[in-house]
Design a protein around this motif. Structure first.
Motif, mmCIF file in Angstrom:
data_model
loop_
_atom_site.group_PDB
_atom_site.id
_atom_site.type_symbol
_atom_site.label_atom_id
_atom_site.label_comp_id
_atom_site.label_asym_id
_atom_site.label_seq_id
_atom_site.Cartn_x
_atom_site.Cartn_y
_atom_site.Cartn_z
ATOM 1 N N GLU A 27 0.876 -1.346 -0.020
ATOM 2 C CA GLU A 27 -0.092 0.089 -0.079
ATOM 3 C C GLU A 27 0.804 1.272 -0.086
ATOM 4 N N GLN A 28 1.914 1.144 0.836
ATOM 5 C CA GLN A 28 2.784 2.435 0.986
ATOM 6 C C GLN A 28 3.541 2.561 -0.524
ATOM 7 N N GLN A 29 3.917 1.625 -0.904
ATOM 8 C CA GLN A 29 4.588 1.543 -2.157
ATOM 9 C C GLN A 29 3.780 2.226 -3.467
ATOM 10 N N VAL A 32 -1.923 3.440 -2.351
ATOM 11 C CA VAL A 32 -3.289 3.203 -2.251
ATOM 12 C C VAL A 32 -3.598 2.554 -0.947
ATOM 13 N N LYS A 33 -5.083 2.287 -0.821
ATOM 14 C CA LYS A 33 -5.468 1.599 0.091
ATOM 15 C C LYS A 33 -6.246 0.184 -0.472
ATOM 16 N N LEU A 34 -5.417 -0.988 -0.022
ATOM 17 C CA LEU A 34 -5.946 -2.061 -0.770
ATOM 18 C C LEU A 34 -7.357 -2.508 -0.370
ATOM 19 N N PRO A 35 -8.308 -3.082 -0.980
ATOM 20 C CA PRO A 35 -9.415 -3.506 -0.605
ATOM 21 C C PRO A 35 -9.510 -4.685 0.790
ATOM 22 N N CYS A 109 -6.848 -6.131 -12.378
ATOM 23 C CA CYS A 109 -6.005 -5.091 -11.942
ATOM 24 C C CYS A 109 -6.887 -4.264 -10.896
ATOM 25 N N PHE A 110 -6.569 -3.729 -10.145
ATOM 26 C CA PHE A 110 -7.104 -2.683 -9.402
ATOM 27 C C PHE A 110 -7.341 -1.293 -10.011
ATOM 28 N N ASP A 111 -8.251 -0.642 -10.224
ATOM 29 C CA ASP A 111 -8.292 0.554 -11.027
ATOM 30 C C ASP A 111 -8.659 1.769 -10.078
ATOM 31 N N TYR A 112 -7.694 2.597 -9.573
ATOM 32 C CA TYR A 112 -7.785 3.544 -8.661
ATOM 33 C C TYR A 112 -7.880 4.957 -9.440
ATOM 34 N N ARG A 113 -8.063 4.985 -10.810
ATOM 35 C CA ARG A 113 -8.303 6.236 -11.315
ATOM 36 C C ARG A 113 -9.378 7.316 -10.951
ATOM 37 N N ALA A 114 -10.526 6.510 -10.554
ATOM 38 C CA ALA A 114 -11.560 7.413 -10.232
ATOM 39 C C ALA A 114 -11.648 7.397 -8.584
ATOM 40 N N PRO A 116 -9.047 6.762 -4.864
ATOM 41 C CA PRO A 116 -8.156 6.525 -4.221
ATOM 42 C C PRO A 116 -8.055 4.904 -3.216
ATOM 43 N N GLU A 117 -9.290 5.066 -2.817
ATOM 44 C CA GLU A 117 -9.724 4.273 -1.667
ATOM 45 C C GLU A 117 -10.820 2.926 -2.283
ATOM 46 N N GLU A 118 -11.601 3.303 -3.355
ATOM 47 C CA GLU A 118 -12.560 2.198 -3.805
ATOM 48 C C GLU A 118 -12.209 1.948 -5.254
ATOM 49 N N PRO A 119 -11.077 1.012 -5.508
ATOM 50 C CA PRO A 119 -10.690 0.675 -6.939
ATOM 51 C C PRO A 119 -11.842 -0.047 -7.543
#
Length: 147
Positions: A27-29, A32-35, A109-114, A116-119
């Motif tokens: 998450e730090q790298q 993002v916040k992983l589900p 993949c997780f898509d965080y474009r919309a 940062p917490e709900e991909p």
């Protein structure tokens, strides 16, 4: 009705759980916040294959063959989440991070474009096209089905 998912060995012969610390480093790298459900799954099932395993991406049907590993194993780099990300990063939009692979070496993949917490969940094909799959990780996992 959602089927219960059974996990079977794929990368290794026995489970190799990922720790909360390893998930936190990822998450730090990535920033993002992983589900939470994903973090729960990798704590017991990283490097494993789900059954059922078929998912729909629009008109496409594909198979989730393996949940990528977040722990480093030099002998299994093809299944390592960081190695997959390094390969994809120059070719995909920023904010997309792999978590699983298909038999054809495509990436879920997780898509965080919309957010940062709900991909959202997307499929990145070998030609680096991005296809929507699900609005959340939980929705994606609940949608896995047999043929």
């Amino acid at each position: 009705m959602t089927q219960e998912i059974r996990w079977k060995p794929y990368v290794w012969d026995t489970p190799r759980p990922a720790t909360p610390y390893e998930a936190s480093l990822l998450e730090q790298q990535w920033g993002v916040k992983l589900p939470e459900e994903y973090k729960r799954l990798i704590s017991t099932n990283q490097g494993m294959t789900p059954h059922p395993c078929i998912f729909d991406a629009g008109k496409l049907k594909d198979v989730m063959s393996v949940l990528l590993t977040i722990i480093t194993d030099p002998d299994k780099k093809a299944y390592a989440i960081r190695d997959s990300y390094s390969i994809l990063k120059p070719h995909i939009p920023s904010g997309i991070y792999p978590f699983a692979m298909t038999p054809g070496s495509e990436h879920l993949c997780f898509d965080y474009r919309a957010s940062p917490e709900e991909p959202k969940i997307v499929l990145v094909t070998v030609d680096m096209n991005v296809h929507p799959v699900a609005d959340s990780f939980n929705e994606f996992m609940a949608s896995l089905h047999d043929a």
